[in-house]
Design a protein around this motif. Structure first.
Motif, PDB file in Angstrom:
ATOM      1  N   ASN A 188       0.829  -1.206   0.000  1.00  7.03           N
ATOM      2  CA  ASN A 188       0.000   0.000   0.000  1.00  7.03           C
ATOM      3  C   ASN A 188       0.862   1.255   0.000  1.00  7.03           C
ATOM      4  O   ASN A 188       0.612   2.197  -0.760  1.00  7.03           O
ATOM      5  N   VAL A 189       1.882   1.275   0.844  1.00  2.00           N
ATOM      6  CA  VAL A 189       2.731   2.468   0.956  1.00  2.00           C
ATOM      7  C   VAL A 189       3.587   2.660  -0.299  1.00  2.00           C
ATOM      8  O   VAL A 189       3.840   3.792  -0.726  1.00  2.00           O
ATOM      9  N   ARG A 240      11.933   2.544   0.161  1.00  2.00           N
ATOM     10  CA  ARG A 240      11.439   3.781   0.775  1.00  2.00           C
ATOM     11  C   ARG A 240      10.161   3.539   1.567  1.00  2.00           C
ATOM     12  O   ARG A 240       9.940   4.142   2.625  1.00  2.00           O
ATOM     13  N   ALA A 241       9.296   2.655   1.062  1.00  2.00           N
ATOM     14  CA  ALA A 241       8.063   2.328   1.784  1.00  2.00           C
ATOM     15  C   ALA A 241       8.379   1.679   3.122  1.00  2.00           C
ATOM     16  O   ALA A 241       7.749   1.979   4.144  1.00  2.00           O
ATOM     17  N   ALA A 242       9.370   0.781   3.128  1.00  2.00           N
ATOM     18  CA  ALA A 242       9.769   0.129   4.382  1.00  2.00           C
ATOM     19  C   ALA A 242      10.290   1.160   5.375  1.00  2.00           C
ATOM     20  O   ALA A 242       9.982   1.097   6.584  1.00  2.00           O
ATOM     21  N   GLU A 243      11.070   2.124   4.898  1.00  2.00           N
ATOM     22  CA  GLU A 243      11.597   3.173   5.774  1.00  2.00           C
ATOM     23  C   GLU A 243      10.464   4.008   6.359  1.00  2.00           C
ATOM     24  O   GLU A 243      10.502   4.391   7.534  1.00  2.00           O
ATOM     25  N   GLU A 244       9.446   4.282   5.533  1.00  2.00           N
ATOM     26  CA  GLU A 244       8.330   5.103   6.012  1.00  2.00           C
ATOM     27  C   GLU A 244       7.504   4.346   7.041  1.00  2.00           C
ATOM     28  O   GLU A 244       7.028   4.929   8.022  1.00  2.00           O
ATOM     29  N   LEU A 245       7.326   3.054   6.844  1.00  2.00           N
ATOM     30  CA  LEU A 245       6.615   2.257   7.849  1.00  2.00           C
ATOM     31  C   LEU A 245       7.397   2.206   9.156  1.00  2.00           C
ATOM     32  O   LEU A 245       6.809   2.235  10.245  1.00  2.00           O
TER      33      LEU A 245
END
Length: 230
Positions: free
Chosen positions: A107-108, A123-128
């Motif tokens: 989703n992210v 980047r999505a993993a970092e944001e989560l």
């Protein structure tokens, strides 16, 4: 001179209702500067959410102009509007709007994938991780609490590093402590990214955290108040 990130001039919105056309917004003129935090308040049905949707190009103004970062959203085609939102705006809704068949990570990553970013999942993993859900990245929305789903929605809105964050009652479906945590994350994004934040809220305490509060009644601006502490 401060940069106008959002600028509305004599903006009106008329929508078709069951009994005929309904005037939702009446001649709204409003500027929002880069880095501001603005709370939109007012009674139910006053046009707060509609104004937010017009700012994001999710509703097209019937008349007047709506400019974001100098671009007139009222003259853009749907494809151009979608690309502009993807590249410059993050939107957070009360009801999360997550894709149920995708994991939190997927989703992210979606807006970055749509933009053709090679490092979308990294980047999505970092944001989560940033919103405290690094260990829940492989879970689906149905496996997450309401607060966790809103964190995923917030991470999705923030991951493209938007210039503008729009939030429509972001704590409306959450309990008090969970809602306050989401609010802290939103204002943290304003501080760390410099993103301009405009949010709709019924919560007086949340409105007071904003640098400026704008009140709507019957689709018209009634007053604007600056926070005493900025």
């Amino acid at each position: 001179m401060a940069e106008k990130v959002l600028s509305l001039q004599d903006t009106a919105l008329r929508l078709d209702g069951n009994a005929g056309p309904v005037d939702i917004l009446h001649g709204i003129t409003l500027d929002v500067e880069r880095g501001e935090t603005v709370g939109l308040v007012g009674p139910s049905g006053s046009g707060k959410s509609s104004l937010l949707m017009v700012m994001g190009g999710l509703e097209r103004a019937t008349s007047g102009s709506v400019k974001a970062l100098g671009h007139d959203l009222t003259t853009m085609g749907e494809d151009a509007l979608a690309r502009f939102r993807r590249d410059h705006m993050g939107v957070v809704f009360q009801s999360f709007h997550l894709i149920p068949t995708m994991t939190a990570l997927e989703n992210v990553a979606t807006p970055l994938e749509l933009a053709g970013q090679d490092d979308a999942f990294e980047r999505a993993a970092e944001e989560l991780d940033r919103v405290g859900l690094g260990k829940r990245r492989d879970h689906y929305p149905a496996q997450l609490s309401g607060g966790e789903q809103q964190r995923v929605a917030l991470a999705r809105a923030a991951v493209p590093r938007p210039d503008i964050l729009l939030a429509d009652e972001p704590t409306g479906n959450l309990d008090g402590p969970t809602g306050r945590a989401i609010v802290d994350l939103l204002f943290g994004l304003n501080e760390t990214l410099g993103a301009t934040l405009v949010l709709v809220t019924h919560d007086p305490a949340l409105a007071e955290r904003c640098g400026r509060t704008i009140r709507l009644e019957d689709g018209r601006l009634r007053d604007a108040e600056m926070a005493a502490s900025g």
